[in-house]
Design an enzyme around this catalytic site. Structure first.
Site, PDB file in Angstrom:
ATOM      1  N   ARG A   1      21.751  -3.244  12.246  1.00  0.00           N
ATOM      2  CA  ARG A   1      22.854  -2.518  12.584  1.00  0.00           C
ATOM      3  C   ARG A   1      24.187  -3.408  12.215  1.00  0.00           C
ATOM      4  O   ARG A   1      24.066  -4.597  12.487  1.00  0.00           O
ATOM      5  CB  ARG A   1      22.900  -1.360  13.316  1.00  0.00           C
ATOM      6  CG  ARG A   1      21.992  -0.140  13.099  1.00  0.00           C
ATOM      7  CD  ARG A   1      22.241   0.423  14.304  1.00  0.00           C
ATOM      8  NE  ARG A   1      21.329   1.466  14.268  1.00  0.00           N
ATOM      9  CZ  ARG A   1      21.131   2.332  13.369  1.00  0.00           C
ATOM     10  NH1 ARG A   1      21.454   2.376  12.433  1.00  0.00           N
ATOM     11  NH2 ARG A   1      19.614   3.163  13.989  1.00  0.00           N
TER      12      ARG A   1
ATOM     13  N   HIS B   1       1.233  -0.931   0.037  1.00  0.00           N
ATOM     14  CA  HIS B   1       0.102   0.449   0.246  1.00  0.00           C
ATOM     15  C   HIS B   1       0.752   1.209   0.393  1.00  0.00           C
ATOM     16  O   HIS B   1       2.188   1.124   0.638  1.00  0.00           O
ATOM     17  CB  HIS B   1      -1.180   0.194   1.359  1.00  0.00           C
ATOM     18  CG  HIS B   1      -1.824  -1.044   1.300  1.00  0.00           C
ATOM     19  ND1 HIS B   1      -2.949  -1.378   0.336  1.00  0.00           N
ATOM     20  CD2 HIS B   1      -1.251  -2.476   2.210  1.00  0.00           C
ATOM     21  CE1 HIS B   1      -3.502  -2.349   1.406  1.00  0.00           C
ATOM     22  NE2 HIS B   1      -2.736  -3.062   1.613  1.00  0.00           N
TER      23      HIS B   1
END
Ligand SMILES: CC(C)(COP(=O)(O)OP(=O)(O)OC[C@H]1O[C@@H](n2cnc3c(N)ncnc32)[C@H](O)[C@@H]1OP(=O)(O)O)[C@@H](O)C(=O)NCCC(=O)NCCS
Length: 233
Positions: free
Chosen positions: A178, A115
């Site tokens: 990370r 969406h």
């Protein structure tokens, strides 16, 4: 033993006659646990040799390619890859997974948000290809989002949310994922393809292992376990 043999033949039949026709291409020696639970939707789905899928009713593996007027999804999985229970891969654009890559249970990989931020009825401007390199290990319940590239040999920690590119030879973790470690590129990594170098030996070993597990598991025992299960069933 007889039941096990029948199961093996039935499994192979389902893989060849139900699963294989749903792929655009599927290499040789595909092994699938509970192939009836694997959901393949759409076309443009390709996989290489020695694909292993571990699926079950509760944690079905699903590969979905979505087609619209503007775009057509594509999933390309390399050789010697592993898809664990509950893995969901959904494409409206392109998802490539390199050789020897292992995807742990309940990982979600999608190249679309499905969406748009301002167009909630269509996947508008929220779709971008994903490229997962060779020999990558994606940990349990990780999520890999649109537009991400993951370099060869890297590891994605369990539960990570990967929304940025990951270089090769690193370990990433967290939300957003990370780098937490760097792998030593000089060190040899044993890859999945190693399992199949003596291909016949591998399958014989698997069957020998099964026979050990099923030593006392005759047809009568199996029937009993279905109706009056004991502690070891
Ligand atoms: C990614 C992983 C392999 C790294 O293991 P490791 O090298 O032993 O990592 P460490 O335990 O030394 O952790 C290093 C740091 O990263 C953090 N970290 C490790 N894994 C993490 C994760 N999944 N999410 C968030 N942080 C994580 C640790 O807390 C630690 O932080 P600190 O330095 O601030 O204390 C491991 O943590 C992992 O996620 N394993 C899951 C594997 C899996 O899903 N297996 C399923 C079967 S295929």
């Amino acid at each position: 033993m007889l039941v096990k043999k029948f199961q093996r033949i039935f499994n192979r039949w389902i893989i060849e006659h139900k699963l294989r026709p749903q792929f655009d291409t599927l290499g040789r020696d595909t092994a699938v646990l509970k192939p009836l639970s694997v959901n393949i939707t759409g076309s443009n789905i390709h996989a290489g040799d020695y694909l292993h899928i571990i699926s079950n009713k509760q944690q079905a593996v699903s590969l979905t390619c979505w087609r619209s007027k503007q775009q057509q999804g594509k999933i390309v999985i390399g050789d010697y890859c592993l898809l664990s229970p509950g893995v969901k891969i959904a494409s409206a654009n392109s998802i490539k997974i390199g050789n020897n890559t292992m995807i742990a249970a309940e990982v979600y990989i999608s190249d679309s948000d499905w969406h748009g931020l301002y167009n909630r009825v269509r996947p508008f401007r929220c779709t971008s290809p994903i490229c997962i390199g060779e020999n990558v290990w994606v940990g349990l319940r990780a999520i890999i989002g649109k537009g991400v590239s993951i370099g060869d040999n890297s590891v994605v920690g369990a539960g990570s949310v990967v929304v940025n590119d990951v270089p090769k030879n690193v370990v990433v973790a967290g939300n957003p994922a990370r780098v937490i470690k760097t792998l030593n590129p000089q060190r040899r990594i044993l890859k999945r393809e190693f399992l199949f170098q003596g291909k016949e030996d591998y399958w014989l070993e698997q069957e020998a292992l099964e026979d050990i597990f099923n030593k006392n598991n005759g047809t009568l025992h199996w029937l009993k376990s279905k109706f009056i299960p004991g502690r070891e069933d």
